[in-house]
Design a protein around this motif. Sequence first.
Motif, PDB file in Angstrom:
ATOM      1  N   GLU A  25       0.855  -1.189   0.000  1.00 40.85           N
ATOM      2  CA  GLU A  25       0.000   0.000   0.000  1.00 40.85           C
ATOM      3  C   GLU A  25       0.897   1.247   0.000  1.00 40.85           C
ATOM      4  O   GLU A  25       1.460   1.614   1.020  1.00 40.85           O
ATOM      5  N   LEU A  26       1.047   1.859  -1.152  1.00 47.07           N
ATOM      6  CA  LEU A  26       1.921   3.026  -1.253  1.00 47.07           C
ATOM      7  C   LEU A  26       1.301   4.274  -0.634  1.00 47.07           C
ATOM      8  O   LEU A  26       2.017   5.175  -0.195  1.00 47.07           O
ATOM      9  N   THR A  27      -0.015   4.325  -0.605  1.00 48.96           N
ATOM     10  CA  THR A  27      -0.677   5.534  -0.114  1.00 48.96           C
ATOM     11  C   THR A  27      -2.107   5.216   0.293  1.00 48.96           C
ATOM     12  O   THR A  27      -2.699   4.230  -0.185  1.00 48.96           O
ATOM     13  N   THR A  28      -2.655   6.028   1.174  1.00 48.47           N
ATOM     14  CA  THR A  28      -4.086   5.955   1.479  1.00 48.47           C
ATOM     15  C   THR A  28      -4.824   7.140   0.866  1.00 48.47           C
ATOM     16  O   THR A  28      -6.013   7.324   1.090  1.00 48.47           O
ATOM     17  N   HIS A  49       1.217   9.082   2.569  1.00 50.43           N
ATOM     18  CA  HIS A  49       2.034   8.354   1.611  1.00 50.43           C
ATOM     19  C   HIS A  49       3.092   7.539   2.359  1.00 50.43           C
ATOM     20  O   HIS A  49       3.538   7.912   3.442  1.00 50.43           O
ATOM     21  N   MET A  50       3.506   6.444   1.777  1.00 52.67           N
ATOM     22  CA  MET A  50       4.614   5.671   2.324  1.00 52.67           C
ATOM     23  C   MET A  50       5.922   6.423   2.122  1.00 52.67           C
ATOM     24  O   MET A  50       6.193   6.936   1.032  1.00 52.67           O
ATOM     25  N   PRO A  78      -2.669   3.943  -5.752  1.00 52.70           N
ATOM     26  CA  PRO A  78      -1.193   3.842  -5.780  1.00 52.70           C
ATOM     27  C   PRO A  78      -0.512   4.875  -6.676  1.00 52.70           C
ATOM     28  O   PRO A  78       0.582   5.343  -6.349  1.00 52.70           O
ATOM     29  N   HIS A  81       1.051   8.287  -5.389  1.00 54.14           N
ATOM     30  CA  HIS A  81       2.293   8.431  -4.616  1.00 54.14           C
ATOM     31  C   HIS A  81       3.286   9.246  -5.446  1.00 54.14           C
ATOM     32  O   HIS A  81       3.475   8.985  -6.634  1.00 54.14           O
ATOM     33  N   ARG A 249       1.098  -2.163   4.977  1.00 53.63           N
ATOM     34  CA  ARG A 249       0.463  -0.850   4.967  1.00 53.63           C
ATOM     35  C   ARG A 249       1.475   0.240   4.664  1.00 53.63           C
ATOM     36  O   ARG A 249       2.684   0.043   4.759  1.00 53.63           O
ATOM     37  N   CYS A 250       0.961   1.407   4.335  1.00 55.66           N
ATOM     38  CA  CYS A 250       1.853   2.515   3.973  1.00 55.66           C
ATOM     39  C   CYS A 250       2.670   3.019   5.150  1.00 55.66           C
ATOM     40  O   CYS A 250       3.665   3.716   4.961  1.00 55.66           O
ATOM     41  N   ASP A 251       2.290   2.644   6.380  1.00 55.53           N
ATOM     42  CA  ASP A 251       3.089   3.021   7.552  1.00 55.53           C
ATOM     43  C   ASP A 251       4.033   1.907   7.981  1.00 55.53           C
ATOM     44  O   ASP A 251       4.692   2.006   9.023  1.00 55.53           O
TER      45      ASP A 251
END
Length: 351
Positions: A25-28, A49-50, A78, A81, A249-251
Amino acid sequence: MRMLKVGDWILNLKEDSHPRELMIELTTVCNYSCPHCFRFSVPGFKAQHMDFSLFELILESMDRTRVEKATFSGWGEPTLHPSFLKIIKQVKSRGKRIVLNTNGSSLVDIAEDLVFLEVDEVVISLRSFEEDQGIRRLREEKIAKGANKPVVKVLFTVTKDNLAEIPKAADFVKELGVREVFFSHYIPYPGGLEDLPLIDDEDIVDIDTLLESFSPKILGAGARFAYPELSPNFARECPFAANRALFIRCDGVITPCLYLSRSWKTTIFKRSRDILEFPLGNMAEDDLMDLWRGSYSEMFFRLCFNHLPSCLECPFKEGCKFTQSSEMDCWGNSPNCAHCPYLHKLALCPL
């Protein structure tokens, strides 16, 4: 290595067992507000964003654990990002397969790059066959470059307000060179639009019957069509376990799948459920292989061999407290995967 005892058997993973796929997951962040998206059911949902430094940790871990495929998907779009194309290039340079799940909003702008970088698959989410969401542009780039990649697929979320779109699918895929179309139920959630779901409707339209009316067109379209089940399926299969996949996840939090990656709510067959976040670890602190062979191994076994109950088929499901959340099932397993719509093939997992 964790040993698992089942009855008279003592089991352990093969020495060469490893995760083969990651959903990253690069971004939410998302530029759409689709009414069927369950991201709106997450309390305090944050858009972020990641960090690229975190992605570099994931990339190094992919090499070390021999991950073969990366699917870019999750709870955001995605392609939004800021380093999306740089990330794709880094993954492809290591010989990994790439699948991009996208709403198509950026396809016109990045079609040339996706062809040049030889992205393996692009899956576009649609709710109508009236707009091509950049698929035409992608097809033009492939023809111009004489390229076979990316293979284009469509994920179509079926709701009460777009049933009339289904018969248009055959002409759509034939014109635009779409390889596969996956029809999937909308997963309802409390607070969502109550007039949308078919999955809870007593007069549910049999999608197979609807498609029969234009089956000759389907045969001539040159594409594969896949449909969701209309009731819980005894032949259950977890897509993440079947594909030896984990979700990041992005985090940086690592979870068994997309479904258990955050705490949210669903309403399936008129029953509301609390889906609880189930973290296995974090990329910044934990080794992916250690998690695979350790804390995840028992859950992996249950999902691979369906060693779990089935909440959606159970005669006691209306009064059972275990089916109210994903905390634990009636066999003592945690988390409870027994009412997952992806496991029962009621909806298509984006993996």
